[in-house]
Write a protein that holds these residues in place. Structure first.
Motif, short mmCIF file in Angstrom:
data_model
loop_
_atom_site.label_atom_id
_atom_site.label_comp_id
_atom_site.label_asym_id
_atom_site.label_seq_id
_atom_site.Cartn_x
_atom_site.Cartn_y
_atom_site.Cartn_z
N THR A 1 8.33 38.84 58.47
CA THR A 1 8.59 39.42 57.03
C THR A 1 7.28 39.28 56.61
OG1 THR A 1 10.13 37.69 55.94
CG2 THR A 1 9.35 38.54 54.89
N MET A 2 6.02 38.54 56.51
CA MET A 2 4.75 39.18 55.93
C MET A 2 4.57 40.16 56.63
SD MET A 2 2.91 35.04 55.11
CE MET A 2 1.59 36.38 54.62
N VAL A 3 4.31 40.70 58.27
CA VAL A 3 4.42 41.30 58.42
C VAL A 3 4.61 43.10 58.00
CG1 VAL A 3 3.65 42.62 60.98
CG2 VAL A 3 2.92 41.08 60.63
N ALA A 4 6.16 42.82 57.98
CA ALA A 4 7.02 43.74 57.41
C ALA A 4 6.13 43.68 56.04
CB ALA A 4 7.84 43.32 57.73
N ILE A 5 6.06 43.49 55.29
CA ILE A 5 5.45 43.42 53.93
C ILE A 5 4.24 44.05 53.92
CG2 ILE A 5 4.51 42.26 51.62
CD1 ILE A 5 6.98 40.24 51.63
N ASP A 6 2.94 43.35 54.68
CA ASP A 6 1.66 44.28 54.61
C ASP A 6 1.76 45.79 55.51
OD1 ASP A 6 -1.32 43.71 55.05
OD2 ASP A 6 -0.76 43.75 57.36
N PHE A 7 2.77 46.27 56.49
CA PHE A 7 3.04 47.45 56.91
C PHE A 7 3.71 48.70 56.08
CE2 PHE A 7 2.96 46.13 61.66
CZ PHE A 7 1.74 46.81 61.46
N ALA A 8 4.39 48.10 55.09
CA ALA A 8 4.93 48.36 53.65
C ALA A 8 3.90 49.08 52.72
CB ALA A 8 6.49 48.00 53.55
N VAL A 9 2.78 48.24 52.35
CA VAL A 9 2.05 48.16 51.87
C VAL A 9 0.61 48.68 52.36
CG1 VAL A 9 -0.14 46.34 50.09
CG2 VAL A 9 2.36 45.56 50.58
N MET A 10 0.19 48.46 52.81
CA MET A 10 -1.00 49.14 53.69
C MET A 10 -0.46 50.87 54.49
SD MET A 10 -3.50 47.10 53.06
CE MET A 10 -3.92 45.72 52.68
#
Length: 96
Positions: free
Chosen positions: A43-52
């Protein structure tokens, strides 16, 4: 570059403190630990990719064009300065 970025993030004390403070509230001790941590990590990796890659990349191009002129730099300074003042006012007047 990915390996270097990984080790920079893994040795970042702010990230470590954040994870130690943030993650335990989502872990149930009576359930298997590994699946819970895997879900949180994905979940954290997916959110990081989406934001960054999504959010910042979309915003970066217009801001880069704007920052190349003195007038554009003045506009950016005004916008971001106003945002900092707004955030500080929100922090001052926040009711706890």
């Amino acid at each position: 570059m990915v390996g270097r970025g990984f080790w920079v993030n893994m040795s970042n004390p702010k990230a470590i403190v954040f994870m130690l403070a943030f993650m335990p509230q989502f872990i149930r001790p009576d359930q298997p630990q590994l699946p819970q941590y895997l879900i949180l990590a994905v979940t954290m990796v997916a959110i990081d990719f989406a934001v960054m890659w999504g959010g910042f990349a979309v915003v970066a191009q217009p801001l880069t064009r704007l920052s190349h002129s003195p007038r554009g730099q003045k506009i950016l300074n005004l916008i971001f300065g106003s945002l900092f003042v707004l955030v500080s006012l929100l922090m001052i007047f926040a009711i706890h």
